[in-house]
Design a protein around this motif. Structure first.
Motif, PDB file in Angstrom:
ATOM      1  N   MET A   1       0.850  -1.197   0.000  1.00  0.00           N
ATOM      2  CA  MET A   1       0.000   0.000   0.000  1.00  0.00           C
ATOM      3  C   MET A   1       0.882   1.242   0.000  1.00  0.00           C
ATOM      4  O   MET A   1       1.847   1.332   0.765  1.00  0.00           O
ATOM      5  N   SER A   2       0.590   2.218  -0.867  1.00  0.00           N
ATOM      6  CA  SER A   2       1.378   3.443  -0.948  1.00  0.00           C
ATOM      7  C   SER A   2       1.107   4.314   0.272  1.00  0.00           C
ATOM      8  O   SER A   2       0.022   4.258   0.869  1.00  0.00           O
ATOM      9  N   PRO A   3       2.093   5.131   0.672  1.00  0.00           N
ATOM     10  CA  PRO A   3       1.912   6.012   1.832  1.00  0.00           C
ATOM     11  C   PRO A   3       0.703   6.927   1.656  1.00  0.00           C
ATOM     12  O   PRO A   3       0.424   7.390   0.552  1.00  0.00           O
ATOM     13  N   SER A   4       0.004   7.179   2.748  1.00  0.00           N
ATOM     14  CA  SER A   4      -1.219   7.975   2.673  1.00  0.00           C
ATOM     15  C   SER A   4      -1.285   8.947   3.835  1.00  0.00           C
ATOM     16  O   SER A   4      -0.705   8.723   4.905  1.00  0.00           O
ATOM     17  N   THR A   5      -2.031  10.034   3.602  1.00  0.00           N
ATOM     18  CA  THR A   5      -2.315  11.029   4.631  1.00  0.00           C
ATOM     19  C   THR A   5      -3.819  11.200   4.726  1.00  0.00           C
ATOM     20  O   THR A   5      -4.512  11.289   3.713  1.00  0.00           O
ATOM     21  N   PHE A   6      -4.331  11.252   5.953  1.00  0.00           N
ATOM     22  CA  PHE A   6      -5.768  11.390   6.169  1.00  0.00           C
ATOM     23  C   PHE A   6      -6.010  12.615   7.046  1.00  0.00           C
ATOM     24  O   PHE A   6      -5.427  12.735   8.126  1.00  0.00           O
ATOM     25  N   GLN A   7      -6.861  13.500   6.593  1.00  0.00           N
ATOM     26  CA  GLN A   7      -7.171  14.727   7.328  1.00  0.00           C
ATOM     27  C   GLN A   7      -8.483  14.561   8.081  1.00  0.00           C
ATOM     28  O   GLN A   7      -9.488  14.126   7.511  1.00  0.00           O
ATOM     29  N   GLY A   8      -8.472  14.861   9.363  1.00  0.00           N
ATOM     30  CA  GLY A   8      -9.675  14.794  10.167  1.00  0.00           C
ATOM     31  C   GLY A   8      -9.847  16.054  10.990  1.00  0.00           C
ATOM     32  O   GLY A   8      -9.192  17.067  10.747  1.00  0.00           O
ATOM     33  N   ILE A   9     -10.730  15.992  11.974  1.00  0.00           N
ATOM     34  CA  ILE A   9     -10.955  17.095  12.906  1.00  0.00           C
ATOM     35  C   ILE A   9     -10.411  16.677  14.259  1.00  0.00           C
ATOM     36  O   ILE A   9     -10.796  15.633  14.791  1.00  0.00           O
ATOM     37  N   ALA A  10      -9.502  17.462  14.809  1.00  0.00           N
ATOM     38  CA  ALA A  10      -8.899  17.144  16.097  1.00  0.00           C
ATOM     39  C   ALA A  10      -9.708  17.785  17.218  1.00  0.00           C
ATOM     40  O   ALA A  10      -9.841  19.008  17.268  1.00  0.00           O
ATOM     41  N   TYR A  11     -10.248  16.947  18.125  1.00  0.00           N
ATOM     42  CA  TYR A  11     -10.913  17.482  19.305  1.00  0.00           C
ATOM     43  C   TYR A  11      -9.932  17.619  20.456  1.00  0.00           C
ATOM     44  O   TYR A  11     -10.149  18.402  21.379  1.00  0.00           O
ATOM     45  N   VAL A  12      -8.871  16.834  20.433  1.00  0.00           N
ATOM     46  CA  VAL A  12      -7.705  17.048  21.285  1.00  0.00           C
ATOM     47  C   VAL A  12      -6.505  16.869  20.366  1.00  0.00           C
ATOM     48  O   VAL A  12      -6.375  15.837  19.712  1.00  0.00           O
TER      49      VAL A  12
END
Length: 587
Positions: A1-12
Motif C-alpha cells: 500500500m502506498s503512503p497515505s495522509t488522512f485529514q480529520g478534525i482534532a478534538y484534542v
C-alpha cells in the motif's frame, strides 16, 4: 500500500505514533475494557482479548454506558490506554473522558474524527505503524511536514474554549470564577462539550441524574473530591445512579474493604455536594421522573434512552463527569435531543413474521432492542410492525437497556407505543433519506444465540434479575411466579433494585414473601458492578432476563450466560429445564 495522509478534525490535538488497532464495530469502554489492564473484555467484539496500551485505536465510535468516560480517565491515569483514538464520527462519551483528564489531571491523548471515507481507508492500515499529528493521520513518517516535525512526540495541545457560544451573564460569571472554582472548571468542561456538539448556546435544565458516582478507580474519586473541596454544590435537583456497592450491606457481603471504602467515599462525596442518595439506574421509577418535554440532563445509558423515548423528556446521553458539571451550574449545551429536529429517526426497523403479542413472552423486547441497536449503532431508529403488541413500561425498559448496549443513539421510537411516534410520519424526516431494514425471526434467532454464550448445556447456579433495576410491578410478577414452588438449594436467585422500590415492595409484603422463597435482594448497586463474592466462583452458568447483562456479563464475570424470560428464570431457580428456545422464536 502506498503512503497515505488522512485529514480529520482534532478534538484534542497532539503528536503520537503507534501500531494501529482497528475495528469497524463500536466499543463500549464500560463493561468492554478493563481499566486496570487495558484489555478489551467485550467477548462479543472483534477486538476481544487485545490490549489498548501503546496502540492507536480506530473505531467508528463508542456505544453503551455513559461510564465509558470514567473508564477512559482511569486508563489514561493508569498508563494503560491507547496513545490516540481515531473515530469515524463525533463521539461524546470517550472524548469527554479525555477532556476531563486534560482539564483536571493535565494528561490527555489526541482525539481525531476522520469521517466515513477517511475512516474506511484507515481500517486498511490495521496492524501498521501510523503517526497522528493534530488532525492528520500518516501511514509513513516521511509524509509528516516540517512544521509538524517541530512538535515534541507525545505533546498534547489543548483546543481553546469555543469562542462563538453565546454566553449569558451567569455563564460568564461561572467562567470568571465568581461562583467558585468548581463551577468555573465545570463551565469550561460544558463549553468544550458545546464546541464538540456544535451547540451555539447553553440552556437551563430542571434536573440532573449523575452516573459518575460509579467507582471506576481512583481517578473518579479524586475528580469528585476536587469538585467538593473547590466548594461544589448542585444548583438543580440531582439524583444519583447505582453505585458500586450496596451501601448498607457491603461489609456483610464480604466485599474487599479497600474497594468498598473507596466506593462508599465516592458516593458520600456526591451527597456532600447536594445530590440525593437515590442510588438507582432506573430514575424513571422515582416520583421525580421528568414530564413530557422537560429539559433534563441525565447520564446512564438506559435511563437516557428511557427518558427520551418513553417519558418524552429531553436529554442528551451525558457522559460521566459532564453530568455533575451541569448539576453544579444548571446549564447544558443546547443540542442533540434537546432540539426537536434532532429527535427524528433515520432508520426504519420493520418487524415481519413475528407471532402476535399473545404468543410472545417478555424475552422478546430485550431481544428486539438488542438487535435494533446492532443495526442502528449511531442513528435513531423507529420500529414498526408491533403496534398491536402494547408493550408495558417494563417491556420498554428492557428494550431500551438492550438497545443502548449496542447503540450510541440517545433514543428510539416505536410506532403506537412511544409518545412521539403517533405515526411513522410523525418521527421521520424524509430529508434524512431514512433507510428501511426488515427484521424477521431468523435474524432475531441470531441475536438470541449471541446473548446465550453458554456453548453447551451447563447447570445454572445463579439467576440474575434487575438490570436495569427491578420495578415494583416486576417484583410483584416475580412473587406470582414463585408462589407454590420450591427453589433448588443449589441455585441462587438475586434481585437488584433501588431503595425506593425496595421500600414499596417491603410495605406490600413482597420482599418477605420472596425472601422466604430464597430470593436475595441487593439495593444501591447493579449487576454491571457486582463481582465476587456476591457472584460465587463456580463452573456453572448465570441466567438473566436482561439483554444488557447477557451481553456484558460474560466479559465482566468470565462466566457463560443464558438469556431467558422471567418465567424461565424462575424455572431455572427451581431446577427446571433451561436449554429450550421459546416457541415463538423457534417457530
Amino acid at each position: 500500500m502506498s503512503p497515505s495522509t488522512f485529514q480529520g478534525i482534532a478534538y484534542v490535538q497532539g503528536k503520537v505514533s503507534g501500531q494501529l488497532l482497528a475495528s469497524n464495530i463500536e466499543l463500549s469502554f464500560w463493561g468492554g475494557t478493563n481499566p486496570q489492564t487495558g484489555e478489551i473484555i467485550d467477548r462479543h467484539h472483534t477486538l476481544s482479548g487485545q490490549f489498548l496500551q501503546d496502540t492507536i485505536l480506530a473505531i467508528p465510535g463508542g456505544r453503551g454506558s455513559c461510564s465509558g468516560s470514567g473508564v477512559m480517565l482511569e486508563l489514561l491515569l493508569n498508563d494503560k490506554g491507547p496513545k490516540a483514538i481515531l473515530f469515524e464520527r463525533r463521539e461524546d462519551i470517550l472524548t469527554l473522558g479525555v477532556m476531563i483528564a486534560e482539564e483536571v489531571f493535565r494528561k490527555a491523548i489526541p482525539i481525531v474524527m476522520l469521517g466515513p471515507e477517511g475512516f474506511r481507508e484507515v481500517l486498511g492500515l490495521d496492524g501498521r505503524f501510523v503517526h497522528v499529528v493534530n488532525g492528520r493521520v500518516y501511514s509513513d513518517e516521511s509524509l509528516v511536514t516540517l512544521d509538524e516535525h517541530t512538535l515534541e512526540t507525545g505533546a498534547i495541545q489543548s483546543l481553546p474554549l469555543a469562542s462563538d457560544v453565546e454566553l449569558s451573564d451567569i455563564d460568564r460569571a461561572f467562567l470568571d470564577g465568581a461562583y467558585g472554582e468548581a463551577a468555573r472548571v465545570s463551565m469550561r468542561i460544558i463549553l468544550r462539550m458545546a464546541d464538540l456538539l456544535g451547540a451555539r448556546e447553553l440552556m437551563d435544565i430542571t434536573q440532573v441524574h449523575v452516573d459518575g458516582c460509579i467507582y471506576t478507580g481512583p481517578g473518579s474519586l479524586i475528580f469528585a473530591e476536587k469538585l467538593r473541596d473547590w466548594g461544589g454544590k448542585v444548583r438543580v435537583p440531582t439524583s444519583l445512579n447505582s453505585i458500586s456497592i450496596d451501601q448498607k450491606r457491603w461489609r456483610a457481603q464480604g466485599i474487599d474493604p479497600v474497594f468498598g471504602e473507596a466506593a462508599e467515599k465516592l458516593a458520600d462525596t456526591y451527597i456532600s455536594m447536594g445530590a440525593r442518595p437515590t442510588f438507582t439506574c432506573a430514575p424513571y421509577q422515582l416520583e421525580s421522573a421528568p414530564k413530557v418535554g422537560e429539559q433534563v440532563a441525565w447520564a446512564e445509558s438506559n435511563a437516557v434512552v428511557y427518558a427520551n423515548s418513553v417519558l418524552g423528556a429531553k436529554t442528551m446521553k451525558y457522559p460521566d463527569f459532564l453530568d455533575i458539571s451541569i448539576a453544579l451550574t444548571g446549564r447544558a449545551p443546547k443540542g442533540g435531543p434537546h432540539v426537536k429536529a434532532n429527535r427524528l429517526a433515520s432508520v426504519i426497523a420493520r418487524v415481519t413474521g413475528v407471532p402476535g403479542a399473545v404468543n410472545i413472552d417478555d424475552s422478546f423486547y430485550p431481544l428486539l432492542g438488542y438487535h435494533v441497536g446492532a443495526i442502528s449503532p449511531g442513528q435513531i431508529p423507529v420500529v414498526v410492525g408491533i403496534e398491536s403488541f402494547s408493550p408495558c413500561k417494563d417491556d420498554l425498559k428492557a428494550f431500551g437497556a438492550a438497545f443502548a448496549t449496542m447503540s450510541s443513539a440517545p433514543m428510539f421510537h416505536i410506532v403506537g407505543a412511544t409518545p412521539e411516534a403517533t405515526s411513522l410520519d410523525a418521527v421521520i424526516n424524509e430529508e434524512f433519506h431514512p433507510r428501511s431494514i426488515e427484521i424477521d425471526l431468523k435474524q432475531l434467532a441470531e441475536s438470541w444465540n449471541q446473548l446465550n454464550s453458554a456453548s453447551h448445556p451447563q447447570p445454572v447456579d445463579l439467576v440474575s434479575l434487575g438490570n436495569p433495576h427491578f420495578s415494583l410491578t416486576e417484583t410483584r410478577k416475580l412473587a406470582e411466579l414463585c408462589r407454590g414452588r420450591a427453589k433448588d438449594k443449589n441455585v441462587a436467585i438475586t434481585v437488584t433494585c433501588g431503595r425506593s422500590t425496595y421500600g414499596l415492595a417491603s410495605q406490600a409484603g413482597l420482599v418477605g414473601e420472596l425472601e422466604a422463597f430464597g430470593v436475595q435482594f441487593i439495593t444501591d448497586t447493579c449487576w454491571c458492578m457486582i463481582t465476587e463474592p456476591i457472584i460465587p466462583p463456580s463452573t456453572g452458568a448465570i441466567m438473566t432476563n436482561s439483554g444488557k447483562y447477557a451481553h456484558y456479563g460474560t466479559g465482566l464475570t468470565g462466566r457463560p450466560f443464558y438469556f431467558r424470560s422471567l418465567a424461565r428464570c424462575v424455572e431455572a431457580a427451581c431446577g427446571g429445564c433451561i436449554a429450550d428456545v421459546p416457541g415463538w422464536l423457534s417457530g
